[in-house]
Scaffold this motif. Structure first.
Motif, PDB file in Angstrom:
ATOM      1  N   LEU A  51      31.885  43.770  30.247  1.00  0.00           N
ATOM      2  CA  LEU A  51      33.214  44.161  30.723  1.00  0.00           C
ATOM      3  C   LEU A  51      34.118  44.644  29.602  1.00  0.00           C
ATOM      4  N   VAL A  52      34.141  43.924  28.484  1.00  0.00           N
ATOM      5  CA  VAL A  52      35.015  44.362  27.390  1.00  0.00           C
ATOM      6  C   VAL A  52      34.578  45.729  26.882  1.00  0.00           C
ATOM      7  N   GLU A  53      33.287  45.959  26.818  1.00  0.00           N
ATOM      8  CA  GLU A  53      32.802  47.268  26.364  1.00  0.00           C
ATOM      9  C   GLU A  53      33.159  48.368  27.354  1.00  0.00           C
ATOM     10  N   ARG A  54      33.045  48.073  28.648  1.00  0.00           N
ATOM     11  CA  ARG A  54      33.370  49.082  29.655  1.00  0.00           C
ATOM     12  C   ARG A  54      34.855  49.419  29.657  1.00  0.00           C
ATOM     13  N   VAL A  55      35.702  48.411  29.579  1.00  0.00           N
ATOM     14  CA  VAL A  55      37.147  48.651  29.577  1.00  0.00           C
ATOM     15  C   VAL A  55      37.552  49.410  28.320  1.00  0.00           C
ATOM     16  N   ARG A  56      37.003  49.050  27.187  1.00  0.00           N
ATOM     17  CA  ARG A  56      37.327  49.762  25.941  1.00  0.00           C
ATOM     18  C   ARG A  56      36.884  51.218  26.005  1.00  0.00           C
ATOM     19  N   GLN A  57      35.784  51.488  26.681  1.00  0.00           N
ATOM     20  CA  GLN A  57      35.287  52.858  26.807  1.00  0.00           C
ATOM     21  C   GLN A  57      36.122  53.657  27.808  1.00  0.00           C
ATOM     22  N   CYS A  58      36.503  53.033  28.906  1.00  0.00           N
ATOM     23  CA  CYS A  58      37.254  53.739  29.958  1.00  0.00           C
ATOM     24  C   CYS A  58      38.727  53.930  29.618  1.00  0.00           C
ATOM     25  N   GLU A  59      39.258  53.130  28.720  1.00  0.00           N
ATOM     26  CA  GLU A  59      40.670  53.197  28.351  1.00  0.00           C
ATOM     27  C   GLU A  59      40.805  53.377  26.840  1.00  0.00           C
ATOM     28  N   PRO A  60      40.461  54.565  26.322  1.00  0.00           N
ATOM     29  CA  PRO A  60      40.450  54.750  24.869  1.00  0.00           C
ATOM     30  C   PRO A  60      41.807  54.521  24.199  1.00  0.00           C
ATOM     31  N   GLU A  61      42.907  54.813  24.907  1.00  0.00           N
ATOM     32  CA  GLU A  61      44.222  54.624  24.293  1.00  0.00           C
ATOM     33  C   GLU A  61      44.608  53.146  24.193  1.00  0.00           C
ATOM     34  N   LEU A  62      43.898  52.285  24.922  1.00  0.00           N
ATOM     35  CA  LEU A  62      44.175  50.847  24.902  1.00  0.00           C
ATOM     36  C   LEU A  62      43.057  50.039  24.260  1.00  0.00           C
ATOM     37  N   ARG A  63      42.034  50.694  23.782  1.00  0.00           N
ATOM     38  CA  ARG A  63      40.835  49.998  23.331  1.00  0.00           C
ATOM     39  C   ARG A  63      41.088  48.907  22.293  1.00  0.00           C
ATOM     40  N   LYS A  65      43.449  46.905  22.142  1.00  0.00           N
ATOM     41  CA  LYS A  65      44.137  45.760  22.746  1.00  0.00           C
ATOM     42  C   LYS A  65      43.167  44.769  23.395  1.00  0.00           C
ATOM     43  N   PHE A  66      41.901  45.162  23.549  1.00  0.00           N
ATOM     44  CA  PHE A  66      40.900  44.316  24.202  1.00  0.00           C
ATOM     45  C   PHE A  66      39.929  43.735  23.180  1.00  0.00           C
ATOM     46  N   ALA A  67      39.693  42.430  23.284  1.00  0.00           N
ATOM     47  CA  ALA A  67      38.787  41.750  22.361  1.00  0.00           C
ATOM     48  C   ALA A  67      37.874  40.816  23.152  1.00  0.00           C
ATOM     49  N   LEU A  68      36.887  40.288  22.469  1.00  0.00           N
ATOM     50  CA  LEU A  68      35.894  39.404  23.077  1.00  0.00           C
ATOM     51  C   LEU A  68      35.788  38.136  22.251  1.00  0.00           C
ATOM     52  N   ARG A  69      35.806  36.995  22.931  1.00  0.00           N
ATOM     53  CA  ARG A  69      35.595  35.705  22.267  1.00  0.00           C
ATOM     54  C   ARG A  69      34.649  34.866  23.112  1.00  0.00           C
ATOM     55  N   MET A  70      33.692  34.249  22.421  1.00  0.00           N
ATOM     56  CA  MET A  70      32.756  33.358  23.104  1.00  0.00           C
ATOM     57  C   MET A  70      32.508  32.158  22.200  1.00  0.00           C
ATOM     58  N   TYR A  77      35.629  42.980  18.278  1.00  0.00           N
ATOM     59  CA  TYR A  77      36.706  43.934  18.538  1.00  0.00           C
ATOM     60  C   TYR A  77      38.096  43.360  18.291  1.00  0.00           C
ATOM     61  N   GLU A  78      38.188  42.214  17.658  1.00  0.00           N
ATOM     62  CA  GLU A  78      39.488  41.585  17.472  1.00  0.00           C
ATOM     63  C   GLU A  78      40.259  42.258  16.345  1.00  0.00           C
ATOM     64  N   SER A  79      41.554  42.476  16.600  1.00  0.00           N
ATOM     65  CA  SER A  79      42.434  43.073  15.593  1.00  0.00           C
ATOM     66  C   SER A  79      43.834  42.524  15.806  1.00  0.00           C
ATOM     67  N   LYS A  80      44.754  42.942  14.978  1.00  0.00           N
ATOM     68  CA  LYS A  80      46.147  42.507  15.126  1.00  0.00           C
ATOM     69  C   LYS A  80      46.764  43.038  16.416  1.00  0.00           C
ATOM     70  N   SER A  82      45.176  43.120  19.323  1.00  0.00           N
ATOM     71  CA  SER A  82      44.536  42.486  20.482  1.00  0.00           C
ATOM     72  C   SER A  82      45.546  41.695  21.311  1.00  0.00           C
ATOM     73  N   GLN A  83      45.516  41.945  22.611  1.00  0.00           N
ATOM     74  CA  GLN A  83      46.378  41.229  23.550  1.00  0.00           C
ATOM     75  C   GLN A  83      45.597  40.657  24.724  1.00  0.00           C
ATOM     76  N   VAL A  84      44.423  41.213  24.981  1.00  0.00           N
ATOM     77  CA  VAL A  84      43.614  40.813  26.127  1.00  0.00           C
ATOM     78  C   VAL A  84      42.267  40.329  25.597  1.00  0.00           C
ATOM     79  N   TYR A  85      41.916  39.111  25.962  1.00  0.00           N
ATOM     80  CA  TYR A  85      40.688  38.509  25.460  1.00  0.00           C
ATOM     81  C   TYR A  85      39.734  38.209  26.615  1.00  0.00           C
ATOM     82  N   PHE A  86      38.597  38.877  26.616  1.00  0.00           N
ATOM     83  CA  PHE A  86      37.532  38.532  27.557  1.00  0.00           C
ATOM     84  C   PHE A  86      36.806  37.341  26.943  1.00  0.00           C
ATOM     85  N   VAL A  87      36.642  36.277  27.721  1.00  0.00           N
ATOM     86  CA  VAL A  87      36.025  35.046  27.221  1.00  0.00           C
ATOM     87  C   VAL A  87      35.063  34.505  28.270  1.00  0.00           C
ATOM     88  N   THR A  88      34.194  33.626  27.840  1.00  0.00           N
ATOM     89  CA  THR A  88      33.356  32.927  28.808  1.00  0.00           C
ATOM     90  C   THR A  88      34.156  31.754  29.378  1.00  0.00           C
TER      91      THR A  88
END
Length: 112
Positions: A51-63, A65-70, A77-80, A82-88
Protein backbone atom coordinates in the motif's frame (compact mmCIF):
# COMPACT_ATOMS: atom_id res chain seq x y z
CA UNK A 1 -14.23 14.84 22.22
CA UNK A 2 -13.06 12.19 19.76
CA UNK A 3 -15.07 11.39 16.69
CA UNK A 4 -15.15 7.98 15.09
CA UNK A 5 -16.07 7.37 11.47
CA UNK A 6 -16.54 3.87 10.14
CA UNK A 7 -16.03 3.35 6.42
CA UNK A 8 -17.34 0.07 5.07
CA UNK A 9 -16.49 -0.92 1.52
CA UNK A 10 -15.50 -3.73 -0.75
CA UNK A 11 -11.90 -4.89 -0.98
CA UNK A 12 -9.99 -2.59 -3.31
CA UNK A 13 -12.39 0.37 -3.07
CA UNK A 14 -9.74 2.72 -1.64
CA UNK A 15 -10.37 2.64 2.10
CA UNK A 16 -6.66 2.34 2.82
CA UNK A 17 -5.25 4.10 -0.24
CA UNK A 18 -7.60 6.90 -1.35
CA UNK A 19 -8.96 7.94 2.06
CA UNK A 20 -5.48 8.77 3.45
CA UNK A 21 -4.77 10.98 0.43
CA UNK A 22 -8.07 12.81 0.93
CA UNK A 23 -7.32 13.33 4.63
CA UNK A 24 -3.84 14.59 3.84
CA UNK A 25 -5.18 17.13 1.35
CA UNK A 26 -8.03 18.29 3.63
CA UNK A 27 -7.61 20.92 6.34
CA UNK A 28 -6.86 19.64 9.86
CA UNK A 29 -9.99 18.41 11.67
CA UNK A 30 -9.64 20.82 14.58
CA UNK A 31 -9.53 23.94 12.39
CA UNK A 32 -5.99 24.87 13.37
CA UNK A 33 -3.04 25.24 11.07
CA UNK A 34 -1.20 22.22 12.48
CA UNK A 35 -0.29 19.44 10.09
CA UNK A 36 -2.19 16.19 10.05
CA UNK A 37 -0.33 13.11 11.18
CA UNK A 38 -1.76 9.65 11.18
CA UNK A 39 -1.22 5.93 11.18
CA UNK A 40 -2.82 3.39 8.86
CA UNK A 41 -2.63 -0.14 10.18
CA UNK A 42 -2.70 -3.22 8.00
CA UNK A 43 -3.02 -6.77 9.31
CA UNK A 44 0.01 -8.05 7.38
CA UNK A 45 3.46 -6.72 6.53
CA UNK A 46 3.07 -7.42 2.82
CA UNK A 47 -0.17 -5.38 2.70
CA UNK A 48 1.40 -2.41 4.50
CA UNK A 49 4.43 -2.43 2.19
CA UNK A 50 2.36 -2.82 -0.99
CA UNK A 51 0.00 0.00 0.00
CA UNK A 52 2.70 2.52 0.87
CA UNK A 53 4.44 1.80 -2.43
CA UNK A 54 1.21 2.14 -4.40
CA UNK A 55 0.20 5.41 -2.76
CA UNK A 56 3.68 6.87 -3.23
CA UNK A 57 3.57 5.90 -6.91
CA UNK A 58 0.04 7.20 -7.53
CA UNK A 59 0.59 10.50 -5.69
CA UNK A 60 4.06 11.71 -6.72
CA UNK A 61 3.55 15.21 -5.30
CA UNK A 62 2.80 13.69 -1.87
CA UNK A 63 5.21 10.77 -1.94
CA UNK A 64 7.54 12.18 0.74
CA UNK A 65 4.65 12.40 3.18
CA UNK A 66 4.09 8.61 3.27
CA UNK A 67 6.33 6.26 5.24
CA UNK A 68 6.35 2.65 6.40
CA UNK A 69 7.04 1.28 9.87
CA UNK A 70 6.93 -2.32 11.02
CA UNK A 71 8.29 -4.38 13.88
CA UNK A 72 11.98 -5.01 14.55
CA UNK A 73 12.85 -1.40 13.70
CA UNK A 74 11.85 -1.71 10.05
CA UNK A 75 11.42 1.77 8.51
CA UNK A 76 11.21 2.81 4.87
CA UNK A 77 10.69 6.10 3.06
CA UNK A 78 10.82 8.05 6.31
CA UNK A 79 11.86 11.70 6.14
CA UNK A 80 11.23 14.96 7.95
CA UNK A 81 8.22 15.47 5.66
CA UNK A 82 6.55 12.17 6.69
CA UNK A 83 3.03 12.63 8.03
CA UNK A 84 1.32 9.35 7.16
CA UNK A 85 2.68 6.07 8.46
CA UNK A 86 1.56 2.71 7.11
CA UNK A 87 2.14 0.20 9.93
CA UNK A 88 1.28 -3.34 10.82
CA UNK A 89 -1.43 -3.89 13.41
CA UNK A 90 1.12 -5.48 15.72
CA UNK A 91 3.38 -2.43 15.48
CA UNK A 92 0.44 -0.13 16.25
CA UNK A 93 -0.60 -2.17 19.30
CA UNK A 94 2.95 -2.21 20.68
CA UNK A 95 3.36 1.52 20.04
CA UNK A 96 0.12 2.27 21.86
CA UNK A 97 1.03 0.01 24.79
CA UNK A 98 4.63 1.17 25.19
CA UNK A 99 4.64 4.76 23.88
CA UNK A 100 1.13 6.26 24.13
CA UNK A 101 2.62 9.77 23.99
CA UNK A 102 3.40 9.14 20.30
CA UNK A 103 -0.33 9.63 19.66
CA UNK A 104 -0.48 13.13 21.19
CA UNK A 105 -0.03 14.83 17.81
CA UNK A 106 -1.89 12.14 15.85
CA UNK A 107 -4.95 13.57 14.07
CA UNK A 108 -6.28 10.35 12.48
CA UNK A 109 -6.00 6.62 13.01
CA UNK A 110 -7.09 4.21 10.29
CA UNK A 111 -7.44 0.56 11.29
CA UNK A 112 -7.97 -1.93 8.47
Amino acid sequence: VHRVTIIHGETGCGKSSRVPVMLLKAPPPDGTSRKVKFFISQPRRIAAKALVERVRQCEPELRDKFALRMGHGWKEYESKQSQVYFVTTGYLVRLLANNPERFQDCTHLIVD
